[in-house]
Structure formats: structure tokens, C-alpha cells
Motif scaffolding. Sequence first.
Motif: not given
Length: 543
Positions: A267, A346, A348-351, A521-525
Motif C-alpha cells: 500500500h 479495495q 475502487v482504490m489505486k492499485k 485521491n486513492e479512490n480516484w476522486t
Amino acid sequence: MATALTATAQRLKSGPQVLTFFSDVDDTEQPYGLYLPKNYDEKKKYPLVIMLHGAGSNHRLSLRRVFGKSNANGETDVEATRYFPEWKDVEYIVASPYARGTMGYQGVAEKDVMDVLADVKSRFSIDEDRIYLTGLSMGGGGTLWIGLTRPDIWAALFPVCPAPPKGTDELAPNALNLPVFFHHGDQDGAVPVAVSRDWTKKLKELGVNVSYTEYPGVNHNSWENAYKDEAVFDWFSKFKRNKFPDRVMFNSRNYKYSKAYWVTFDHITPGTLATIDAKFTGPNQLDITTTNLGAFTLQLNGHPKFTASQPLQVTINGKKVKTTGGETVSFTEQQGKWAAGKFELQPVMKKPGAEGPIAAGFSQRHIYVYGTAGNPSEAELKLRMDIATQAASWSIYRNAFLGRIMVFPRIVADRDVRPSDIESADLVLFGTKETNSLINQYSDKLPIQLNASAANDYGLFYILPMNKHYIVINSGLSWWAGAQPGGLPFLPPSLLALNQFKDFILFKNSTATVITDGYFNENWTLPAEAVKAATASGAVTVK
């Protein structure tokens, strides 16, 4: 019978030659130079040297160079490319990627190098602990970049008058377990000798096994000295890969480069440098320091200082952390405290494979898609296609030295994109939801969209994961509008500008006038400050 046929098919003549591999970047056969030792025996394991050419050069010339063979007196590179001279046999396999010509060793070219490595390993019997990397000038820079982003696959690095890409210097700690040998001429007029001097100084301070030879009175052609008499092979012969070093130092900004030896980053915040310094202080005793790292895993099986049946003592950032032990142990930071446990990314998270930045959407298989929606006139449709064509024109002729970049991506109308394209490629989409049917198809999932009325004055450019790939959207003005490339133009303007972008940018008139840019952001917002600035412009609609 099948085994016999396969073995026969793999037999090639000894000496220098050219092979190809199929590249899924643009469905082309890509060449690489290959040296196969005399009396190659597929039952033996051979050391492998990957040799990276410099700017204005190619795979055939670099194969000559690494064996110490310069051009004959008065001979041009064009003439020298046509044949391989005789040279002394060595018990090494050598591969020299073409890597599309002169474009550096990031993105597509970087992928080609790794594809060549994979192709050679699939064809020949390679000793995984004796794989070496070398290169000159641009290729010396590629040696540092590719070597330090993946330090655990190489046994040693041999950069000659290196010109590393921006950001390579922060990876210096990754060389801790890699012998590195720099070479440079003190009169180098193309790459300052200070580059090798500074790198050598920095690596020595870090405790790296680093060597440096400087050639008095020598200009940029220091490779003639460095590779003379096939000396590189003698130096490489001293080293094997250290699979289980006692100490691992590793820095990275991207999930793409997340593993070194027995350490894996689980992470991070893409775009922010994450670091770890993990060392055995005794049997089953680990002391670890981190910065900007949210979670990591240690794969300890096989390490001589680890016994799975014994308790594992771990200290992270000065504090002891309880762990149940085991061959694989994971740790996660929660509210400033480290604890044992596997971090789960998760959906929706960056990965890995979905982290950006914008250049990531151009680093592998991708297609340029112009819009046909909105009932455009013939002239308007041609204009849309011309913009996509300009963006996709990697192979424009630059000059006699730089030549062309041999990348040939497809240009497709939105109505002609097939399901197999969506399943296999990143999509670079031009236009707005009013002009491009694919942008319209994805519009309910997009965090920001350019208003059609602003398309003549503003440009919006961003990347987003979609369908297990990336979509890159360029609405309004093109991302290279007003671009002022500096330095040696390895890339055309539309491509040279890519590496300067993060995940998104909104600009007015040209990219010199930025309304807002940054990382999602980490959740692509969009970050709150970007939402505020973008909304205030009146040019976009933010979800």
C-alpha cells in the motif's frame, strides 16, 4: 516427437545475429541483437548480458559495442550497422534490444527491454542468478533506471557515460545489493562527467559496491575504453545475484515497481516516494524503518537468517510489533501504528495496473480514438481525426541522428472500436460526451467532464482505470498545446509532454496556464482543492 521438434527448432547458429519478438504494444515484430556462444549446450545454464544502445544507435551497433568493436576508420554508423565483425567467443548469451530506436528507456521502450529478457529466457537456458545489465549514454541511463526499479533480477550493473531519466537519483538506495561499475570520459561534451562522479559518491555513501573509471581527455566515446577487449564480461564474471541479502533498501513511487528481494510494497500513494530499510540484526530479528508506506509484506522463506519454526522479532520505526511469524508476514499501518496483518486493496482504490499517472496510459498497448458523434461536417470530422493522428504519430522523422521512433499505434473512430479493443487495450479518447460516443458511454463514471462550450479555450486531460485497463481523456485543446520541449528531443512534442503530467490537468489556452492539476485521491476522486479550482473556472462539470 514434439520434444525433439522443439529442440531442433530452438537451434540457431552461434555468434551475432538478429531475432524478433512479437510486441502486443502495436502488433509488430520487434528486433533485438543476439550473441550465442559457440557450442551452445541447452543442458547448461548460461549467464546473460542485456546491452542497451545509446541515442542515434540501434541493436546491431550495440551488440558490436559491448564486444569492444567500434566502427572501422572512416566508417559511419549506417555502414557499420550492415555487418558484424568477428570477435572472440565468450561463454555468455548477449541480447541487445532495439527498443524502438531513440526514445529513452521508459514506457514502451522499457516494456520492450523486459519483453526481450522474457523472450531470451523462453528460448535459451539462462542462469537466473547471472543476468547482467549494461548500456552506454542513453542506454547507460536506461541501465540505471531499469536496474534500480527492479534490483532483484540483476547480478550487476555496468553503466557507461549514463544519461539517466529524471527521478532516477531517488532510487539510489535500491542499488545496495548490486555491484555497479561506472565509466566516463572527463571531456564528455554530451553527458557531463559530473553525472558519474555524483552517482559514485552517492552510492559509496550508501554502502554500495561501486567502482568508477574516468578516462582523461576522452569525450563521449568512453564506451570504446569501457568495453575494450571484452572487459565487461570479465567484470561480470565476479558476481552472482544475491537473492537473500541481509538488508534491503527500496524506494518507489509506483505499484509498478513494488518488489525488491524479500520485500513487497502492498500500500503506497502513487506519485509519493515510499521507502523501506529492512535489515536482519540477528537470526529471526528484523529492524525496519519506513516513510510514506502504508503496508508491506516480507517473503522470508529461504533466507539463511530466518527459521520458520522460531519466533520472529520485528521492530518498525523504533517500536516492536507483535507477529505470529511464518514464511510470509505482512504489516499494515493504522492510525500511525504498525500491526501485523495483510492489507487488502479495495476495488475502487489505486492499485497495480490502475494507479496512473497519465503516461501509464501510453506505456503499453493503446489505441487513439476520435469521435464521430454530433453529426459533424466532413471538415470537422477530418479535424478530429487529424488531432488523433498527430497524437499517434510516434514515428515522425526527427533528423538523421535521432531517426524515427518505431511505434505504430492504431487510430480508430469511436464507432469502429471493437469489444476486443476494449478488452485488450488502453483507450486514448478525444473529444467530449457530445462528440465521442465512448466518452458518452462512460460519462456517468467520469469524475470530471469539459463543458462543450469551453472546448475552444480550455483543455482537460486525465487518466482513469476502466474495464481492467486505462482510458485517457483529452477534451478541448490538445495536451501538447503550446508545449515548449527542451533539451535533446527524444520524443515528438505530443509525447515529450506526457511525462510532465500527473493524473489530471485542466488548463486554459495552453498547458502553461494551469487551472488545476495533480493526482486523484486513492479512490480516484478529485481532491477538494482541485474541485474548487475546476468549478470556479466554469469550464467543467465535476461529479
